[in-house]
Design an enzyme around this catalytic site. Structure first.
Site, PDB file in Angstrom:
ATOM      1  N   SER A 167      -2.109   9.504   3.799  1.00 36.69           N
ATOM      2  CA  SER A 167      -3.527   9.618   4.112  1.00 36.69           C
ATOM      3  C   SER A 167      -3.825   8.897   5.433  1.00 36.69           C
ATOM      4  O   SER A 167      -2.934   8.254   6.010  1.00 36.69           O
ATOM      5  CB  SER A 167      -4.374   9.032   2.977  1.00 36.69           C
ATOM      6  OG  SER A 167      -5.752   9.246   3.235  1.00 36.69           O
ATOM      7  N   ASN A 168      -5.027   9.016   5.855  1.00 37.63           N
ATOM      8  CA  ASN A 168      -5.458   8.347   7.094  1.00 37.63           C
ATOM      9  C   ASN A 168      -6.932   7.991   6.960  1.00 37.63           C
ATOM     10  O   ASN A 168      -7.671   8.563   6.158  1.00 37.63           O
ATOM     11  CB  ASN A 168      -5.235   9.238   8.319  1.00 37.63           C
ATOM     12  CG  ASN A 168      -6.050  10.507   8.234  1.00 37.63           C
ATOM     13  OD1 ASN A 168      -5.685  11.416   7.494  1.00 37.63           O
ATOM     14  ND2 ASN A 168      -7.116  10.573   8.996  1.00 37.63           N
ATOM     15  N   HIS A 169      -7.364   7.048   7.777  1.00 39.75           N
ATOM     16  CA  HIS A 169      -8.782   6.748   7.818  1.00 39.75           C
ATOM     17  C   HIS A 169      -9.538   7.904   8.433  1.00 39.75           C
ATOM     18  O   HIS A 169      -9.049   8.587   9.328  1.00 39.75           O
ATOM     19  CB  HIS A 169      -9.025   5.479   8.615  1.00 39.75           C
ATOM     20  CG  HIS A 169      -8.425   4.258   7.994  1.00 39.75           C
ATOM     21  ND1 HIS A 169      -8.890   3.687   6.821  1.00 39.75           N
ATOM     22  CD2 HIS A 169      -7.357   3.480   8.391  1.00 39.75           C
ATOM     23  CE1 HIS A 169      -8.161   2.630   6.497  1.00 39.75           C
ATOM     24  NE2 HIS A 169      -7.226   2.499   7.446  1.00 39.75           N
ATOM     25  N   THR A 201      -7.848  12.824   5.329  1.00 39.45           N
ATOM     26  CA  THR A 201      -6.979  13.891   4.819  1.00 39.45           C
ATOM     27  C   THR A 201      -5.919  13.305   3.892  1.00 39.45           C
ATOM     28  O   THR A 201      -5.579  12.130   3.978  1.00 39.45           O
ATOM     29  CB  THR A 201      -6.278  14.614   5.985  1.00 39.45           C
ATOM     30  OG1 THR A 201      -5.483  13.673   6.731  1.00 39.45           O
ATOM     31  CG2 THR A 201      -7.296  15.256   6.911  1.00 39.45           C
TER      32      THR A 201
END
Length: 223
Positions: free
Chosen positions: A220-222, A209
């Site tokens: 953001s994120n993994h 996201t």
């Protein structure tokens, strides 16, 4: 219930065993209703049953000649006919089942075609008893019933009412439409429930996201 709605037994392969009791006169009607419900029916008559019901009437409603002989040269010509029949069956329905039949099934006899097929088959066994009320109530018969019940046999009756001998009590064979209705209900209960999301359109997304902080940066994120 006078008619079978739809074909609740569609595709079912049923061996109908008929024993030598006066209730055997109902079996052409039972076979007819089973075929109307979508089942393919093969009939096995005991030697005594042939005294009560004719082969031609059973063949007319099932499309296949009933069998009664364990050592049938024609049936055995292309293989072991009784074993083929035992493997073919998806259900075995014995109607009427006499006290003698129950005793032989409970003891595991295999000295005629019907008892041999029952012993050689893994298909569910459905039993519709028919006998004098005193015979049904006898301790020996009830012991045989309990033995067969513990082995997984399914029971269709008996009904209570006036009997051919004039007695009144438990021991009448269920009417053909009641037997078919019970088999149909059991088949419906076994049918898998329709998927709960059948017909629902679903969109699935995957990936990380991104949440904007400003026009340039984002968090953001993994995935």
């Amino acid at each position: 219930m006078d008619t079978v709605v739809g074909a609740p037994l569609q595709g079912q392969r049923i061996v109908l065993g008929i024993c030598g009791g006066v209730a055997a006169y109902k079996t052409p009607e039972l076979a007819r209703r089973l075929t109307q419900a979508g089942a393919t029916v093969r009939v096995i008559c005991t030697a005594a049953a042939t005294e009560f019901v004719g082969a031609m009437s059973l063949q007319a409603v099932t499309g296949t000649a009933p069998r009664s002989a364990l050592f049938d040269a024609q049936a055995e010509a292309t293989g072991m006919g009784h074993i083929e029949l035992a493997k073919w069956a998806q259900r075995i329905v014995i109607a009427p089942a006499t006290a003698h039949c129950l005793a032989r099934l409970a003891q595991g006899f295999a000295d005629d075609l019907l008892s041999t097929v029952c012993l050689a088959s893994t298909a569910p066994l459905w039993i519709a008893p028919a006998m004098n009320q005193a015979m049904w109530a006898h301790a020996a018969t009830q012991a045989n019933v309990e033995t067969l019940r513990q082995r997984g046999a399914h029971w269709l009756g008996p009904a209570v009412g006036e009997q051919a001998c004039g007695d009144v009590g438990a021991g009448r064979m269920l009417e053909p439409h009641d037997i078919v209705a019970a088999l149909a209900a059991a088949q419906q209960a076994r049918a898998p429930a329709p998927p709960r999301l059948l017909g629902v359109a679903v969109t699935v997304t995957a990936g990380p996201t991104q949440e904007a902080i400003d026009p340039v940066r984002y968090l953001s994120n993994h995935s």
